[in-house]
Design an enzyme around this catalytic site. Sequence first.
Site, PDB file in Angstrom:
ATOM      1  N   ILE A 236       0.838  -1.204   0.000  1.00  0.00           N
ATOM      2  CA  ILE A 236       0.000   0.000   0.000  1.00  0.00           C
ATOM      3  C   ILE A 236       0.867   1.246   0.000  1.00  0.00           C
ATOM      4  O   ILE A 236       0.619   2.198  -0.745  1.00  0.00           O
ATOM      5  CB  ILE A 236      -0.969  -0.001   1.189  1.00  0.00           C
ATOM      6  CG1 ILE A 236      -1.980  -1.144   1.057  1.00  0.00           C
ATOM      7  CG2 ILE A 236      -1.706   1.335   1.293  1.00  0.00           C
ATOM      8  CD1 ILE A 236      -2.899  -1.299   2.253  1.00  0.00           C
TER       9      ILE A 236
ATOM     10  N   ASP B 195      10.511   2.290   7.438  1.00  0.00           N
ATOM     11  CA  ASP B 195      10.045   0.922   7.619  1.00  0.00           C
ATOM     12  C   ASP B 195      11.178   0.094   8.211  1.00  0.00           C
ATOM     13  O   ASP B 195      12.144  -0.233   7.514  1.00  0.00           O
ATOM     14  CB  ASP B 195       9.587   0.314   6.297  1.00  0.00           C
ATOM     15  CG  ASP B 195       8.798  -0.980   6.486  1.00  0.00           C
ATOM     16  OD1 ASP B 195       9.159  -1.756   7.392  1.00  0.00           O
ATOM     17  OD2 ASP B 195       7.821  -1.203   5.752  1.00  0.00           O
TER      18      ASP B 195
ATOM     19  N   ASP C 132      -9.522   7.443   9.128  1.00  0.00           N
ATOM     20  CA  ASP C 132     -10.473   6.475   8.589  1.00  0.00           C
ATOM     21  C   ASP C 132     -10.670   5.313   9.555  1.00  0.00           C
ATOM     22  O   ASP C 132     -11.555   4.482   9.351  1.00  0.00           O
ATOM     23  CB  ASP C 132      -9.964   5.955   7.239  1.00  0.00           C
ATOM     24  CG  ASP C 132     -10.945   5.024   6.559  1.00  0.00           C
ATOM     25  OD1 ASP C 132     -12.117   5.417   6.399  1.00  0.00           O
ATOM     26  OD2 ASP C 132     -10.547   3.889   6.195  1.00  0.00           O
TER      27      ASP C 132
ATOM     28  N   GLU D 258     -14.447   1.172  17.173  1.00  0.00           N
ATOM     29  CA  GLU D 258     -15.316   1.340  16.013  1.00  0.00           C
ATOM     30  C   GLU D 258     -16.631   0.603  16.219  1.00  0.00           C
ATOM     31  O   GLU D 258     -16.616  -0.545  16.662  1.00  0.00           O
ATOM     32  CB  GLU D 258     -14.608   0.817  14.751  1.00  0.00           C
ATOM     33  CG  GLU D 258     -13.348   1.595  14.413  1.00  0.00           C
ATOM     34  CD  GLU D 258     -12.654   1.104  13.149  1.00  0.00           C
ATOM     35  OE1 GLU D 258     -13.207   0.206  12.468  1.00  0.00           O
ATOM     36  OE2 GLU D 258     -11.578   1.609  12.828  1.00  0.00           O
TER      37      GLU D 258
ATOM     38  N   HIS E  77     -13.934   3.843   8.223  1.00  0.00           N
ATOM     39  CA  HIS E  77     -13.123   2.673   7.851  1.00  0.00           C
ATOM     40  C   HIS E  77     -13.452   2.192   6.433  1.00  0.00           C
ATOM     41  O   HIS E  77     -13.724   1.011   6.207  1.00  0.00           O
ATOM     42  CB  HIS E  77     -13.322   1.545   8.864  1.00  0.00           C
ATOM     43  CG  HIS E  77     -12.153   0.595   8.915  1.00  0.00           C
ATOM     44  ND1 HIS E  77     -11.736  -0.003  10.060  1.00  0.00           N
ATOM     45  CD2 HIS E  77     -11.310   0.134   7.938  1.00  0.00           C
ATOM     46  CE1 HIS E  77     -10.698  -0.791   9.825  1.00  0.00           C
ATOM     47  NE2 HIS E  77     -10.418  -0.715   8.526  1.00  0.00           N
TER      48      HIS E  77
ATOM     49  N   GLY F 214     -10.102   1.407   2.146  1.00  0.00           N
ATOM     50  CA  GLY F 214      -9.832   0.317   1.216  1.00  0.00           C
ATOM     51  C   GLY F 214     -11.079  -0.297   0.628  1.00  0.00           C
ATOM     52  O   GLY F 214     -11.005  -1.358  -0.001  1.00  0.00           O
TER      53      GLY F 214
END
Length: 311
Positions: free
Chosen positions: A153, A172, A259, A264, A283, A286
Amino acid sequence: MKRICISEFMDPAAVQALTPGFDVRYEPGWVDQRPALLDALPEADALIVRNRTQVDAALLERSPALRVVGRLGVGLDNIDVGACRERGIQVIPAVGANARSVAEYVVTTAAMLLRGAYLASEQVAAGAWPRARLSEGREALGKTLGLIGYGDIGRQTAALAQAFGMQVVAYDPMLSPDDPVWASTGATCVSLETLLEQSDAVSLHVPLVAATRHLIEVGRLAAMKSGAVLINTARGGVVDESALADALRAGHLAGAALDVFEAEPLSAGSPLAGVPNLLLTPHIGGVTREANARVSMLIARQVRQALEEQA
């Protein structure tokens, strides 16, 4: 006949693709009706979920025949992967199938937040004319996008950002500074501290594990470049929501988009309520029509293959 239970929404074509040869129970409402889901699982050979169904010890205890869990997405924090492994249950995420949708969300949102001109519709419709204030927005061209996490991503996000004329830096710890991916994608490998100092926009692309919980907290928010924007499409627990609210109210950050959230759906009375320059979405980074079709069909095919191989 082997049974497949699906507890959250799935593209109808993919559900249909699973039907021949299997007893498919498609009940997307099960995610909010856990007792009903548990009652359906004792004879289930496969379970397909999104991110809200908790595949935990209690659920696995009620699923003695379960051999496959398909995840309509990539995050696995709602699945007890270790317990599945101990029981010989194969966990199948939809790796890569929704990356483009997330990447588009991130880059368009970064550009929108940097421009700062898209939250004034009600004022303009009411007769106000905040032209001077909204003329202070910034172009994406020449700005630096910092990506925390540089998997599939992150790399697709980098490519879209570069098309906008943005510079891309990434952190990373799973990639060495001499990994060929840096040269092949045109991103610069930097430390987390350098990324926060240099980036005009920061986007998160890491899983939620012990090491990443509240990775972005009050100290790291303060370390971000003044006027920067933050985007989180990863997992809610990666960002300290109260600290972010404070940073936005103080004006240190120019904007943010979330998002994903620690809980949630987001509860009423959240510290994020009423915060200026903050975009909230449920959310769906994607989840587009195209990504849902790709994710669903990928999982349908892989779950079918896994069950057929176990026959």
